[in-house]
Scaffold this active site. Structure first.
Site, PDB file in Angstrom:
ATOM      1  N   LYS A  54       0.753  -1.225  -0.147  1.00 21.56           N
ATOM      2  CA  LYS A  54      -0.147  -0.092  -0.176  1.00 21.56           C
ATOM      3  C   LYS A  54       0.799   1.441  -0.058  1.00 21.56           C
ATOM      4  O   LYS A  54       0.749   2.317  -0.735  1.00 21.56           O
ATOM      5  CB  LYS A  54      -0.863   0.082   1.091  1.00 21.56           C
ATOM      6  CG  LYS A  54      -2.245  -0.972   1.033  1.00 21.56           C
ATOM      7  CD  LYS A  54      -2.937  -1.044   2.388  1.00 21.56           C
ATOM      8  CE  LYS A  54      -3.829  -2.416   2.282  1.00 21.56           C
ATOM      9  NZ  LYS A  54      -4.232  -2.764   3.670  1.00 21.56           N
ATOM     10  N   GLN A  98      -5.130  -1.329   9.427  1.00 16.41           N
ATOM     11  CA  GLN A  98      -5.127  -2.806   8.873  1.00 16.41           C
ATOM     12  C   GLN A  98      -5.820  -3.594   9.885  1.00 16.41           C
ATOM     13  O   GLN A  98      -5.421  -3.866  10.947  1.00 16.41           O
ATOM     14  CB  GLN A  98      -3.572  -3.119   8.765  1.00 16.41           C
ATOM     15  CG  GLN A  98      -3.432  -4.477   8.067  1.00 16.41           C
ATOM     16  CD  GLN A  98      -3.902  -4.480   6.709  1.00 16.41           C
ATOM     17  OE1 GLN A  98      -3.637  -3.396   5.900  1.00 16.41           O
ATOM     18  NE2 GLN A  98      -4.054  -5.787   5.870  1.00 16.41           N
ATOM     19  N   ASP A 121     -11.355   2.888   3.789  1.00 16.41           N
ATOM     20  CA  ASP A 121     -11.931   1.273   3.828  1.00 16.41           C
ATOM     21  C   ASP A 121     -13.420   1.220   3.668  1.00 16.41           C
ATOM     22  O   ASP A 121     -13.872   0.131   3.168  1.00 16.41           O
ATOM     23  CB  ASP A 121     -11.624   0.839   5.221  1.00 16.41           C
ATOM     24  CG  ASP A 121     -10.288  -0.267   4.797  1.00 16.41           C
ATOM     25  OD1 ASP A 121     -10.037  -0.723   3.846  1.00 16.41           O
ATOM     26  OD2 ASP A 121      -9.684  -0.373   6.013  1.00 16.41           O
TER      27      ASP A 121
HETATM   28  N1  GUN Z   1      -7.346  -6.695   6.255  1.00 18.12           N
HETATM   29  C1  GUN Z   1      -7.445  -7.711   5.110  1.00 18.12           C
HETATM   30  N2  GUN Z   1      -8.149  -6.734   4.300  1.00 18.12           N
HETATM   31  C2  GUN Z   1      -8.243  -5.638   4.650  1.00 18.12           C
HETATM   32  C3  GUN Z   1      -9.011  -4.382   4.174  1.00 18.12           C
HETATM   33  O1  GUN Z   1      -9.421  -4.434   2.946  1.00 18.12           O
HETATM   34  N3  GUN Z   1      -8.658  -3.154   4.817  1.00 18.12           N
HETATM   35  C4  GUN Z   1      -8.216  -3.374   6.098  1.00 18.12           C
HETATM   36  N4  GUN Z   1      -8.209  -2.057   6.915  1.00 18.12           N
HETATM   37  N5  GUN Z   1      -7.701  -4.533   6.542  1.00 18.12           N
HETATM   38  C5  GUN Z   1      -7.671  -5.646   5.899  1.00 18.12           C
END
Ligand code: GUN
Length: 296
Positions: A54, A98, A121
């Site tokens: 990311k 996350q 998100d």
């Molecule tokens: N962990 C796995 N997929 C995601 C996601 O799309 N967003 C977040 N914040 N954590 C994750």
């Protein structure tokens, strides 16, 4: 006959290119640099990989990346204090915590502490409510990526039978809402659905998001259907492992009209959509027009 492959890797690269162009114009015209803060608590190896990817892609499209790595034993109060600081920071337009969080932290509480306007998100209850009532929301990245691929491949989706297998808050439920928004006839199926094969066979659009390796075989797929495989499952094969989806690709590819491969399908679109959401959040925060084609 073999299905058309929907190349998520190439599509995501195109989306990132468009985002980079928009970001450059924002900086030129307004001195605005969209910023994404990613918070990682603990050192889960899979999460480390995602967070690194990311950060890298955020910088590559010209945005600012702020990484906050906290110890696994961080208290809820300290994490909430960080979120309050990020909420108040004008350089931060998107905040992503996350998941999964360590067990002593309440994820719902933490997610709902994020300013909904910065919730890239789309997990905050305000954004869930806005999406479900057809209002302007921040939309979860993975379903948004699936929607973009479906629109690109099929054009209009109105009237199509869509079956979403999986009912998670991250994928299944928001995916179903997005497809309803496109005027599909939507069924949400899951592990307890009776006659799952027959339900899947109705689908013009079949979205598999259950997290079980190759559980949907080709004979559950309607001939010509568009299959979106969200699953990323690691299976052992001899002394190696291999990534497979929730759909049995080898049989489904002979029946479907189009299908996303694993890897290289939905996966690459998720981070591209995170960047899209960050750009959208930055535009909204500054009263600027939103980029075309990057929102639901
Ligand atoms: N962990 C796995 N997929 C995601 C996601 O799309 N967003 C977040 N914040 N954590 C994750």
């Amino acid at each position: 006959m073999s299905a058309t492959l929907i190349d998520g890797k190439a599509f995501a690269a195109k989306v990132r290119e468009r985002i980079a162009g928009h970001v450059a114009r924002l900086d030129e015209a307004h001195g605005l640099v969209p910023g994404l803060a990613v918070v990682l608590v603990g050192a889960d190896p899979a999460s480390e990989v995602y967070v690194r990817a990311k950060g890298k892609q955020t910088v590559e499209v010209g945005m600012a990346s702020f990484e906050h790595r906290l110890a696994a034993e961080t208290s809820e109060a300290d994490l909430l204090a960080l979120i309050r600081r990020l909420n108040a920071d004008p350089k931060v337009h998107g905040i992503l915590v996350q998941l999964p969080l360590p067990a002593h932290l309440n994820s719902d509480l933490v997610i709902n502490a994020i300013d909904p306007a910065k919730d890239v998100d789309g997990f905050h209850i305000s954004n869930v409510g806005l999406l479900n009532t057809g209002q302007r929301a921040m939309v979860p990245c993975t379903p948004l990526g699936c929607l973009m691929m479906l629109r690109d491949h099929l054009g209009g989706l109105a009237g199509l039978e869509a079956v979403v297998v999986g009912r998670s808050n991250i994928v299944g439920k928001p995916m179903a809402q997005l497809l309803l928004g496109e005027s599909c006839t939507v069924t949400i199926a899951h592990s307890r659905t009776r006659n799952l094969a027959e339900v899947c066979q109705r689908a013009d659009i079949l979205v598999a998001a259950v997290g079980r390796a190759e559980m949907i075989p080709g004979d559950w797929v309607k001939p010509g259907a568009t299959v979106i495989d969200v699953g990323i499952n690691r299976i052992a094969e001899g002394d190696r492992t291999r990534l497979v989806g929730d759909v049995h690709f080898g049989t489904a590819v002979r029946v479907a009209g189009a299908i996303t491969p694993v890897p290289g399908g939905v996966g690459p679109m998720t981070i591209a959509c995170l960047l899209a959401n960050t750009l959208t959040a930055a535009c909204r925060a500054n009263g600027l027009p939103e980029p075309d084609g990057l929102t639901a």
